[in-house]
Design a protein around this motif. Structure first.
Motif, PDB file in Angstrom:
ATOM      1  N   UNK A 130       0.863  -1.176   0.000  1.00 43.24           N
ATOM      2  CA  UNK A 130       0.000   0.000   0.000  1.00 43.24           C
ATOM      3  C   UNK A 130       0.904   1.232   0.000  1.00 43.24           C
ATOM      4  N   UNK A 131       0.716   2.096  -0.985  1.00 43.08           N
ATOM      5  CA  UNK A 131       1.516   3.319  -1.085  1.00 43.08           C
ATOM      6  C   UNK A 131       0.593   4.526  -1.123  1.00 43.08           C
ATOM      7  N   UNK A 132       1.173   5.666  -0.799  1.00 40.72           N
ATOM      8  CA  UNK A 132       0.421   6.924  -0.822  1.00 40.72           C
ATOM      9  C   UNK A 132       1.197   7.916  -1.679  1.00 40.72           C
ATOM     10  N   UNK A 133       0.478   8.795  -2.356  1.00 41.97           N
ATOM     11  CA  UNK A 133       1.177   9.716  -3.253  1.00 41.97           C
ATOM     12  C   UNK A 133       1.698  10.942  -2.511  1.00 41.97           C
ATOM     13  N   UNK A 134       2.419  11.765  -3.225  1.00 38.36           N
ATOM     14  CA  UNK A 134       3.101  12.922  -2.639  1.00 38.36           C
ATOM     15  C   UNK A 134       2.150  13.857  -1.905  1.00 38.36           C
ATOM     16  N   UNK A 182      -0.044   5.765 -16.059  1.00 39.42           N
ATOM     17  CA  UNK A 182       0.818   4.586 -15.914  1.00 39.42           C
ATOM     18  C   UNK A 182       1.942   4.651 -16.935  1.00 39.42           C
ATOM     19  N   UNK A 210       4.893  -0.302 -16.660  1.00 32.55           N
ATOM     20  CA  UNK A 210       3.647  -0.515 -15.921  1.00 32.55           C
ATOM     21  C   UNK A 210       3.563   0.204 -14.593  1.00 32.55           C
ATOM     22  N   UNK A 211       4.586   0.951 -14.225  1.00 33.30           N
ATOM     23  CA  UNK A 211       4.564   1.663 -12.947  1.00 33.30           C
ATOM     24  C   UNK A 211       3.446   2.710 -12.935  1.00 33.30           C
ATOM     25  N   UNK A 212       2.682   2.754 -11.853  1.00 28.88           N
ATOM     26  CA  UNK A 212       1.675   3.814 -11.711  1.00 28.88           C
ATOM     27  C   UNK A 212       2.395   5.075 -11.241  1.00 28.88           C
ATOM     28  N   UNK A 222       6.582  13.105 -10.603  1.00 28.63           N
ATOM     29  CA  UNK A 222       6.247  13.779  -9.342  1.00 28.63           C
ATOM     30  C   UNK A 222       6.925  15.138  -9.233  1.00 28.63           C
ATOM     31  N   UNK A 223       6.177  16.121  -8.733  1.00 29.46           N
ATOM     32  CA  UNK A 223       6.749  17.454  -8.566  1.00 29.46           C
ATOM     33  C   UNK A 223       7.816  17.493  -7.487  1.00 29.46           C
ATOM     34  N   UNK A 224       7.899  16.417  -6.698  1.00 31.33           N
ATOM     35  CA  UNK A 224       8.971  16.343  -5.693  1.00 31.33           C
ATOM     36  C   UNK A 224      10.229  15.700  -6.284  1.00 31.33           C
ATOM     37  N   UNK A 281       4.730   9.508  -8.175  1.00 33.60           N
ATOM     38  CA  UNK A 281       4.203  10.196  -6.990  1.00 33.60           C
ATOM     39  C   UNK A 281       3.993   9.236  -5.823  1.00 33.60           C
ATOM     40  N   UNK A 282       3.902   7.946  -6.124  1.00 32.17           N
ATOM     41  CA  UNK A 282       3.629   6.944  -5.074  1.00 32.17           C
ATOM     42  C   UNK A 282       4.939   6.399  -4.522  1.00 32.17           C
ATOM     43  N   UNK A 283       5.785   7.288  -4.027  1.00 35.40           N
ATOM     44  CA  UNK A 283       7.107   6.861  -3.561  1.00 35.40           C
ATOM     45  C   UNK A 283       7.106   6.475  -2.085  1.00 35.40           C
ATOM     46  N   UNK A 284       5.983   6.687  -1.411  1.00 38.76           N
ATOM     47  CA  UNK A 284       5.888   6.347   0.007  1.00 38.76           C
ATOM     48  C   UNK A 284       5.041   5.122   0.217  1.00 38.76           C
ATOM     49  N   UNK A 285       5.661   4.081   0.748  1.00 38.99           N
ATOM     50  CA  UNK A 285       4.921   2.860   1.015  1.00 38.99           C
ATOM     51  C   UNK A 285       4.489   2.841   2.475  1.00 38.99           C
ATOM     52  N   UNK A 286       3.267   2.369   2.692  1.00 36.82           N
ATOM     53  CA  UNK A 286       2.736   2.287   4.047  1.00 36.82           C
ATOM     54  C   UNK A 286       2.957   0.879   4.577  1.00 36.82           C
ATOM     55  N   UNK A 287       3.562   0.794   5.740  1.00 35.29           N
ATOM     56  CA  UNK A 287       3.825  -0.522   6.313  1.00 35.29           C
ATOM     57  C   UNK A 287       2.597  -1.026   7.060  1.00 35.29           C
ATOM     58  N   UNK A 324      10.857   4.108  -2.618  1.00 35.28           N
ATOM     59  CA  UNK A 324      11.012   4.038  -4.066  1.00 35.28           C
ATOM     60  C   UNK A 324      12.156   4.897  -4.578  1.00 35.28           C
TER      61      UNK A 324
END
Lengths: 123, 123
Positions: A73-77, B20, B25-27, B93-95, B100-106, B115
């Motif tokens: 599960x990922x979240x966007x910026x 995508x 295939x990366x979102x 991503x603007x960052x 943009x989905x570079x943060x994964x939720x554990x 990422x």
């Protein structure tokens, strides 16, 4: 287990979630979660949404058996959209297709069904 | 060239679009289009959105050079969401991250940056 802090829900209390097949990267569907659905998804490992059309809590696959087992599960910026990579059982689409995005739009703006036929074991 | 009929826009006149990477295939991101943006995307072949934060028409890459050249456009079963497969120039991503989905939720609900690092040629 906590709901991630900082997630931004819209004025209806929802956040969109893109669901992607973890095995081949195919985008399967987009649905919406409220806080309760995010929590349930993290707790159970099964994709759980809020159905806007039925206005109810919705465990994907609860009636069809087509569960989505969450692999990441990922979240966007901006923290206003989620991405789930899942193991999809059967078809993601209620019309029986593997993906809800089975209609491709051609350059002239017409829609074309291009992603195969519905799976035979569904609906 | 026509805007596809039957697309369902929300009460703000917007439809979400998942972007995508056509190569792997990366979102990459989710953004929103109004009718004008859908038409411009089909006409120009460059992903074009409506910026909700800036309340303006937004050609992706117009200022950063990080254009998204559209390879295909699909619509989901309910016709209330679009999927663009694109050739992404640089970072989506603007960052500065590719996605943009570079943060994964554990599993414990914490977010983790997993990422990679921002591309060096952006921002």
């Amino acid at each position: 287990m906590q709901i991630p802090e900082g997630l931004k829900y819209d004025r209806d209390g929802l956040i969109p979630a893109v669901v992607q097949d973890d095995t081949n990267g195919e985008v399967l569907m987009v649905a919406y979660m409220n806080k309760e659905a995010v929590e349930a998804t993290l707790k159970t490992g099964r994709a759980t949404f809020w159905s806007r059309s039925r206005q109810k809590f919705w465990i994907k696959g609860e009636t069809s058996g087509h569960f989505q087992f969450v692999r990441s599960l990922s979240v966007d910026c901006d923290q206003d959209c989620l991405l789930l990579r899942v193991e999809q059982v059967g078809a993601a689409c209620h019309e029986g297709y593997r993906t809800c995005f089975f209609r491709q739009i051609s350059d002239d703006g017409e829609t074309l069904a291009t992603h195969g036929t519905p799976l035979t074991d569904s609906y």
